[in-house]
Scaffold this motif. Structure first.
Motif, PDB file in Angstrom:
ATOM      1  N   MET A  93      12.906 -34.303  10.000  1.00  0.00           N
ATOM      2  CA  MET A  93      13.008 -33.158   9.112  1.00  0.00           C
ATOM      3  C   MET A  93      13.445 -31.944   9.916  1.00  0.00           C
ATOM      4  SD  MET A  93      10.003 -33.488   6.304  1.00  0.00           S
ATOM      5  CE  MET A  93       8.554 -33.873   7.261  1.00  0.00           C
ATOM      6  N   SER A  94      14.664 -31.942  10.261  1.00  0.00           N
ATOM      7  CA  SER A  94      15.217 -30.894  11.092  1.00  0.00           C
ATOM      8  C   SER A  94      15.110 -29.524  10.435  1.00  0.00           C
ATOM      9  CB  SER A  94      16.683 -31.207  11.394  1.00  0.00           C
ATOM     10  OG  SER A  94      17.227 -30.192  12.193  1.00  0.00           O
ATOM     11  N   GLY A  95      14.605 -28.564  11.192  1.00  0.00           N
ATOM     12  CA  GLY A  95      14.530 -27.192  10.710  1.00  0.00           C
ATOM     13  C   GLY A  95      13.239 -26.851  10.004  1.00  0.00           C
ATOM     14  N   LEU A  96      12.479 -27.859   9.569  1.00  0.00           N
ATOM     15  CA  LEU A  96      11.206 -27.563   8.920  1.00  0.00           C
ATOM     16  C   LEU A  96      10.185 -27.165   9.978  1.00  0.00           C
ATOM     17  CD1 LEU A  96      10.825 -30.420   6.283  1.00  0.00           C
ATOM     18  CD2 LEU A  96      11.496 -28.050   5.897  1.00  0.00           C
ATOM     19  N   ASP A  97       9.424 -26.156   9.665  1.00  0.00           N
ATOM     20  CA  ASP A  97       8.377 -25.674  10.568  1.00  0.00           C
ATOM     21  C   ASP A  97       7.054 -26.226  10.057  1.00  0.00           C
ATOM     22  OD1 ASP A  97       6.379 -24.159  11.860  1.00  0.00           O
ATOM     23  OD2 ASP A  97       7.793 -22.512  12.176  1.00  0.00           O
ATOM     24  N   LEU A  98       6.491 -27.181  10.760  1.00  0.00           N
ATOM     25  CA  LEU A  98       5.270 -27.831  10.298  1.00  0.00           C
ATOM     26  C   LEU A  98       4.072 -26.897  10.290  1.00  0.00           C
ATOM     27  CD1 LEU A  98       5.710 -31.393  11.834  1.00  0.00           C
ATOM     28  CD2 LEU A  98       6.302 -30.560   9.553  1.00  0.00           C
ATOM     29  N   ALA A  99       4.155 -25.776  11.003  1.00  0.00           N
ATOM     30  CA  ALA A  99       3.075 -24.787  10.949  1.00  0.00           C
ATOM     31  C   ALA A  99       3.081 -24.049   9.611  1.00  0.00           C
ATOM     32  CB  ALA A  99       3.213 -23.781  12.094  1.00  0.00           C
ATOM     33  N   ILE A 100       4.230 -23.964   8.978  1.00  0.00           N
ATOM     34  CA  ILE A 100       4.380 -23.262   7.698  1.00  0.00           C
ATOM     35  C   ILE A 100       4.302 -24.230   6.523  1.00  0.00           C
ATOM     36  CG2 ILE A 100       5.980 -21.884   6.280  1.00  0.00           C
ATOM     37  CD1 ILE A 100       7.181 -20.828   8.864  1.00  0.00           C
ATOM     38  N   HIS A 101       4.635 -25.475   6.742  1.00  0.00           N
ATOM     39  CA  HIS A 101       4.853 -26.434   5.663  1.00  0.00           C
ATOM     40  C   HIS A 101       3.675 -26.681   4.713  1.00  0.00           C
ATOM     41  CE1 HIS A 101       7.491 -29.214   3.710  1.00  0.00           C
ATOM     42  NE2 HIS A 101       6.573 -30.162   3.759  1.00  0.00           N
TER      43      HIS A 101
END
Length: 95
Positions: free
Chosen positions: A1-9
């Protein structure tokens, strides 16, 4: 999942950050009510975002009661824009 920020998700964090884009800061109580979560859940998400440098919180007193204000940082704004762009790209790929 390129570009997704897992801290925000996680949904609560995403809602928290998007809520903060409309204001310079928001009171903890207001955020808790708007997001419909408990104090402990909101505190946990704020702490996780603060560790990444995406939000800051400050404590104070209003009318004799302690309160906490939460603000989105510039780094948080950039991260949120990048995350939103990655989500849009994923959605655009749905046929």
């Amino acid at each position: 999942m390129s570009g997704l920020d897992l801290a925000i998700h996680p949904p609560v964090r995403l809602q928290l950050m998007t809520s903060l884009t409309a204001v310079s800061s928001a009171e903890f109580v207001h955020l808790r009510e708007a997001l419909e979560v408990s104090d402990s859940v909101l505190s946990k998400h704020i702490s996780a975002l603060a560790e990444k440098g995406y939000v800051v919180s400050r404590k104070g007193v209003v009318d004799g009661r302690r309160t906490t204000w939460v603000s989105l940082t510039r780094q948080g704004e950039r991260a949120l824009r990048g995350h939103a762009a990655a989500l849009r790209a994923l959605i655009d790929g749905v046929t």
